[in-house]
Scaffold this active site. Structure first.
Site, short mmCIF file in Angstrom:
data_model
loop_
_atom_site.label_atom_id
_atom_site.label_comp_id
_atom_site.label_asym_id
_atom_site.label_seq_id
_atom_site.Cartn_x
_atom_site.Cartn_y
_atom_site.Cartn_z
N HIS A 30 0.87 -1.18 0.00
CA HIS A 30 0.00 0.00 0.00
C HIS A 30 0.90 1.23 0.00
O HIS A 30 1.30 1.72 1.06
CB HIS A 30 -0.90 0.00 1.24
CG HIS A 30 -1.94 1.08 1.24
ND1 HIS A 30 -3.11 0.99 1.96
CD2 HIS A 30 -1.98 2.29 0.62
CE1 HIS A 30 -3.82 2.09 1.78
NE2 HIS A 30 -3.14 2.89 0.98
N HIS B 43 0.02 -7.44 9.40
CA HIS B 43 0.43 -7.19 10.79
C HIS B 43 0.61 -8.48 11.58
O HIS B 43 1.66 -8.71 12.18
CB HIS B 43 -0.61 -6.29 11.48
CG HIS B 43 -0.22 -5.91 12.87
ND1 HIS B 43 0.63 -4.86 13.16
CD2 HIS B 43 -0.55 -6.46 14.07
CE1 HIS B 43 0.80 -4.77 14.47
NE2 HIS B 43 0.10 -5.72 15.04
N GLU C 130 -2.58 -1.72 -3.17
CA GLU C 130 -3.72 -1.07 -2.53
C GLU C 130 -3.51 0.44 -2.52
O GLU C 130 -2.38 0.92 -2.39
CB GLU C 130 -3.86 -1.52 -1.07
CG GLU C 130 -4.08 -2.99 -0.87
CD GLU C 130 -4.16 -3.34 0.61
OE1 GLU C 130 -3.72 -2.51 1.44
OE2 GLU C 130 -4.66 -4.42 0.93
N HIS D 152 -7.35 -7.77 7.03
CA HIS D 152 -7.16 -6.88 8.18
C HIS D 152 -7.28 -7.69 9.47
O HIS D 152 -8.31 -8.26 9.78
CB HIS D 152 -8.16 -5.72 8.20
CG HIS D 152 -7.54 -4.46 8.73
ND1 HIS D 152 -6.84 -3.58 7.92
CD2 HIS D 152 -7.48 -3.95 9.97
CE1 HIS D 152 -6.40 -2.56 8.65
NE2 HIS D 152 -6.76 -2.77 9.90
#
Length: 250
Positions: free
Chosen positions: A44, A224, A76, A200
């Site tokens: 991103h 993450h 993204e 996410h």
């Protein structure tokens, strides 16, 4: 078919950017992820380049083209002129459009397909005409009208925002409720001809439940949680763990 795992490299880039040094190497860790069987890489490139830098894009594109042509590159971003020029220059297999304000810390909501339909229809038409598969970031609310508007932009897929689901790591009952809603949203999307991605705050622990609720899940983009696990298990073993959680045979 089990969902494809796309490794999001943003958290690795953010760690690198804490110092004016070239490590950890985004490209090298991307290579390790692909060698361990990841189906693609996600980035991103935000306008402030606070994690992925524009200079990372060409080396990552070359990594896939030269060593793993079977993998996909997913970019993204919010569809401003700068991002669209980066897409044109990099030629990713997939473009995921997100409604982020440049100041946001991370993506935290999907598109309002009613309010943004005109913008998205124009941009998706432009990108699709250039040969890119387009995915639109979407909230996990089973709103058929909104999903039909998403489809009518010409997008091939939606990516379900799974942040609220990931946030229920200590509340299994609530996690089940949200997973069921995500599953119903995905069912409607599949019924009207949209492919379904998700991303996410997905983890090895919560992925299997999501996969059960979304049997047609095409792809998960994970950064993450995967990066956090890589600090413990290493990138190679972490990718294998996440692939198993997706239902892949490793």
């Amino acid at each position: 078919m089990p969902a494809t795992l796309s490794v999001n490299l943003n958290a690795i880039a953010m760690l690198r950017n804490r110092r004016d040094l070239p490590w950890p190497s985004v490209t090298e860790l991307g290579r390790l992820a692909l060698e361990a069987g990841a189906g693609g890489l996600t980035v991103h490139p935000r306008p402030d380049q606070r994690h992925i830098r524009f200079s990372d894009l060409s080396p990552l594109r070359n990594l896939i083209d030269d060593l793993h042509p079977e993998a996909e590159f997913n970019m993204e971003g919010y569809p401003n002129a700068e991002f669209l020029e980066l897409v044109k220059a990099t030629e990713p297999e997939q473009v995921t459009l997100v409604p982020d304000d440049p100041a946001q810390a991370t993506s935290d909501h999907g598109w309002d397909f009613r309010a943004s339909h005109g913008l998205l229809k124009e941009v998706v038409g432009r990108l699709s005409g250039q040969g890119f598969r387009v995915s639109l970031f979407a909230d996990g609310v089973p709103d058929r009208e909104a999903l039909e508007l998403a489809r009518d932009t010409g997008a091939a897929r939606i990516e379900l925002y799974t942040g609220p689901y990931g946030g229920c790591y200590d509340d299994p009952d609530r996690a089940e409720q949200i997973a069921a809603a995500l599953g119903e949203t995905a069912r409607i999307a599949d019924e009207i001809g949209l492919g379904v991605n998700a991303g996410h705050d997905l983890t090895v622990d919560n992925l299997p439940r999501l996969v059960r609720h979304i049997p047609a899940l095409a792809e998960v983009s994970i950064g993450h949680g995967l990066t956090a696990d890589a600090l413990i298990y290493g990138m190679t073993e972490t990718v294998r763990r996440f692939r198993r959680a997706c239902g892949q045979t490793v």
